[in-house]
Design an enzyme around this catalytic site. Sequence first.
Site, mmCIF file in Angstrom:
data_model
loop_
_atom_site.group_PDB
_atom_site.id
_atom_site.type_symbol
_atom_site.label_atom_id
_atom_site.label_comp_id
_atom_site.label_asym_id
_atom_site.label_seq_id
_atom_site.Cartn_x
_atom_site.Cartn_y
_atom_site.Cartn_z
ATOM 1 N N HIS A 14 -0.335 64.705 3.635
ATOM 2 C CA HIS A 14 0.821 65.263 4.336
ATOM 3 C C HIS A 14 0.715 66.772 4.554
ATOM 4 O O HIS A 14 1.571 67.357 5.215
ATOM 5 C CB HIS A 14 2.109 64.957 3.564
ATOM 6 C CG HIS A 14 2.278 65.804 2.354
ATOM 7 N ND1 HIS A 14 1.535 65.610 1.205
ATOM 8 C CD2 HIS A 14 3.091 66.867 2.125
ATOM 9 C CE1 HIS A 14 1.887 66.526 0.320
ATOM 10 N NE2 HIS A 14 2.825 67.292 0.850
ATOM 11 N N HIS A 27 2.252 71.566 6.981
ATOM 12 C CA HIS A 27 2.945 70.630 6.100
ATOM 13 C C HIS A 27 3.754 69.688 6.979
ATOM 14 O O HIS A 27 4.655 70.122 7.697
ATOM 15 C CB HIS A 27 3.856 71.399 5.143
ATOM 16 C CG HIS A 27 4.428 70.567 4.054
ATOM 17 N ND1 HIS A 27 5.514 69.740 4.251
ATOM 18 C CD2 HIS A 27 4.062 70.413 2.761
ATOM 19 C CE1 HIS A 27 5.794 69.122 3.116
ATOM 20 N NE2 HIS A 27 4.928 69.517 2.191
#
Length: 159
Positions: free
Chosen positions: A68, A83
């Site tokens: 992620h 992110h």
Amino acid sequence: MGLFDKFKKTSSSELTAPCNGNYIDITDTNDEMFSSKMLGDGIGIITSDSELYSPVDGEVTMIFPTKHALGIKTSNNIDILLHIGINTVELDGEPFEVHVKQNQKVQAGDLLVDVDFKKIEEKGYDATLMVVITNSDDYPDIEKNLGEKVLGEKVMKVN
């Protein structure tokens, strides 16, 4: 001029849009760690694109095991964190397909990650993408070009 020609005209202090979307200031995101600039200054992106491209020329310094988040360092030592989503670490990598490896050199416009944003939202997570200059204390002047942007358009300049 082709779509990816925009990427070739950037300096190592300019970041291009890694996807199409609405670019907002990091302070307007829904995660206190990001909105308080605890991890650095940057932008948030609301997108429905499924592909994220490198915003700079640099080297992939980190890929989080749950896919992620990843880090890129430019030749002039700007550290960038991408992110994907808020609390998406809890998805254990499910909606992400990473196309790069740690220590790999990338150019602005190289495909980094395929993301299933629909799955992120279906699971109840905020899918905002964060692009953070983690060493922003070293750069007193970060210019942001916010609003609706297209892939490859300049979105930040770090001075």
